[in-house]
Design an enzyme around this catalytic site. Structure first.
Site, PDB file in Angstrom:
ATOM      1  N   ASN A  79      33.996  43.148  41.858  1.00  0.00           N
ATOM      2  CA  ASN A  79      33.400  43.617  40.619  1.00  0.00           C
ATOM      3  C   ASN A  79      33.796  42.710  39.459  1.00  0.00           C
ATOM      4  OD1 ASN A  79      32.124  45.342  38.714  1.00  0.00           O
ATOM      5  ND2 ASN A  79      32.596  47.102  39.996  1.00  0.00           N
ATOM      6  N   HIS A 110      58.054  33.268  41.900  1.00  0.00           N
ATOM      7  CA  HIS A 110      59.238  32.578  41.397  1.00  0.00           C
ATOM      8  C   HIS A 110      60.364  32.667  42.418  1.00  0.00           C
ATOM      9  CE1 HIS A 110      57.549  32.391  37.312  1.00  0.00           C
ATOM     10  NE2 HIS A 110      56.995  33.528  37.652  1.00  0.00           N
ATOM     11  N   THR A 158      53.683  45.604  45.687  1.00  0.00           N
ATOM     12  CA  THR A 158      54.788  44.651  45.735  1.00  0.00           C
ATOM     13  C   THR A 158      55.221  44.306  47.150  1.00  0.00           C
ATOM     14  OG1 THR A 158      56.434  46.412  45.610  1.00  0.00           O
ATOM     15  CG2 THR A 158      55.686  45.457  43.520  1.00  0.00           C
ATOM     16  N   ARG A 173      53.369  52.997  46.431  1.00  0.00           N
ATOM     17  CA  ARG A 173      53.980  53.642  47.594  1.00  0.00           C
ATOM     18  C   ARG A 173      52.894  54.397  48.348  1.00  0.00           C
ATOM     19  NH1 ARG A 173      57.653  50.487  47.158  1.00  0.00           N
ATOM     20  NH2 ARG A 173      59.521  50.896  45.968  1.00  0.00           N
TER      21      ARG A 173
END
Length: 196
Positions: A79, A110, A158, A173
């Site tokens: 989209n 990083h 993550t 989660r």
């Protein structure tokens, strides 16, 4: 010219060449292909000519690509205003995935261990088949989102998501299991290149 001046000129020319390459890539992938004036089938053609493995025409205007190390599966839908960070990393998106507006998929990360090289790690981020990413969801570098997952709007993924789950929150989660999708024929709208 003295040696320090020659070295400086060489570095400036190298930087200018890099910036020119980035500018050309931006114009082709984001200004031309990202234009509201370019029909989706032509957008796909521009992506293919630029080196993107685009097996779908369902990419709407305003999608931003930073490179071409990208694979888009059949019937996948991107989209408006999605951001795909493929400047040096890689993104693989499976078939029949739906990315809602302003989804961000990243590959650059990083390395916190080495002080002199904090931003020089690029990973592959994978979104398997039949995944839906809600509006403004963010997928961080190196993550794999398993087949059949739904990621809620605004979630920040993550770590890897096991197949068949609903993920929400910051960080995302698993909040529940999802029933597996029943096999079905694609709708006529999808086959025609439109929205499902």
């Amino acid at each position: 010219m003295s040696r320090p001046t020659t070295s400086l000129v060489s570095r400036l020319l190298a930087a200018a060449g890099l910036d020119l390459g980035i500018a050309v890539r931006h114009v082709v992938l984001n200004v031309v292909a990202g234009s509201v004036l370019l029909p989706r089938p032509l957008r796909r053609l521009v992506y293919l000519l630029a080196g993107v493995d685009a097996r779908t025409s369902n990419v709407f205007p305003g999608v931003r690509l930073t490179g071409t190390a990208l694979s888009l599966g059949e019937q996948t839908f991107l989209n408006h205003d999605c951001y795909l960070d493929v400047g040096k990393g890689r993104i693989d998106i499976g078939a029949r995935c739906h990315l809602a507006p302003a989804v961000m998929v990243l590959t650059a990360t990083h390395d916190l261990a080495a002080a002199d090289r904090r931003a020089e790690r690029y990973l592959t981020t994978t979104i398997e088949d039949d995944v839906w990413l809600g509006a403004r969801a963010t997928v961080l570098p190196g993550v794999t989102i398993g087949r059949g997952c739904v990621v809620a709007a605004g979630a920040v993924v993550t770590e890897d998501c096991a197949p068949g789950g609903l993920y929400a929150g910051v960080p995302a989660r698993r909040v529940r299991d999802l029933a597996p999708a029943a096999p079905s024929a694609p709708s006529e709208a999808v086959l025609a290149g439109g929205r499902a």
